[in-house]
Design an enzyme around this catalytic site. Sequence first.
Site: not given
Length: 269
Positions: A70, A180
């Site tokens: 992440c 992302c």
Amino acid sequence: MKIGIMDSGAGGLTILNRIHTKLPSLDLVYLADETFAPYGNKDPEALQHRLVAIGAFFHQEGVSAIVVACNTATVVGIEALRASTVLPVIGVEPAVKPACRMGNQRRVAVLATPVTAQSARLTQLIELWKADSYVSIISSSSLAYDIDAWPESVGRIKQTIASLAKNMQTKQIDTLVLACTHYPLVKALFEEELGAACEIVEPSEGVSSQLIRRLTAAYPEQMMSHLDSNCTAKGQIQLCSSISLDNMPRLLNWVTDKAAVLAQRHVHI
């Protein structure tokens, strides 16, 4: 050997799929921390505490390394996690370096969550690698969350991507960094809107290569067998959610090798 991989939702499965392809003999434990999602608008200190708690969970699972799959968690909290564990911790950073070396016009867009977009680390990476490239930071507060709600959210996702693409085309962007891990799940939709003239860069190859380097340094004898081209061992995948089992079909949808999924678990963090 078992590896822990975490994200706020489904995004880190892009990393899991690549690791499983490169090292199919590894066992993988994937945590979708849906209780705390979305990470993109969380207070940094709260996110740091959360990562430390997730690290403790992975210790209990007996993993040999942790992959923070992440971007937001990496830029905000990976140092707190590293300080709390002796295990190798591998993060995900926006692929600014390769992006600034691609494209004819060297006009780069970095698409991120608001926390990543505003982070000092992203600013540092851009200043370090941009050279004579033009770099524009673009953020979306909803896209990652909507990807986790796939397929009911397809209409919203397409609308968001169309709007982002229009913005990028106005700026004559020729290289897009997906900063992302959720975003590569819908890479095909970006390609439809942006066309072949825009290169799209995502981090899964770099992260999996870094994991192999770190594992080889920390566990050289064990890694010899995993890297052996004649190795026939098949690793197993466990999918875990911190909220419930309700979203397991959504998570499983993004796993390339569904036959390798041994268990689907609800865990408490």
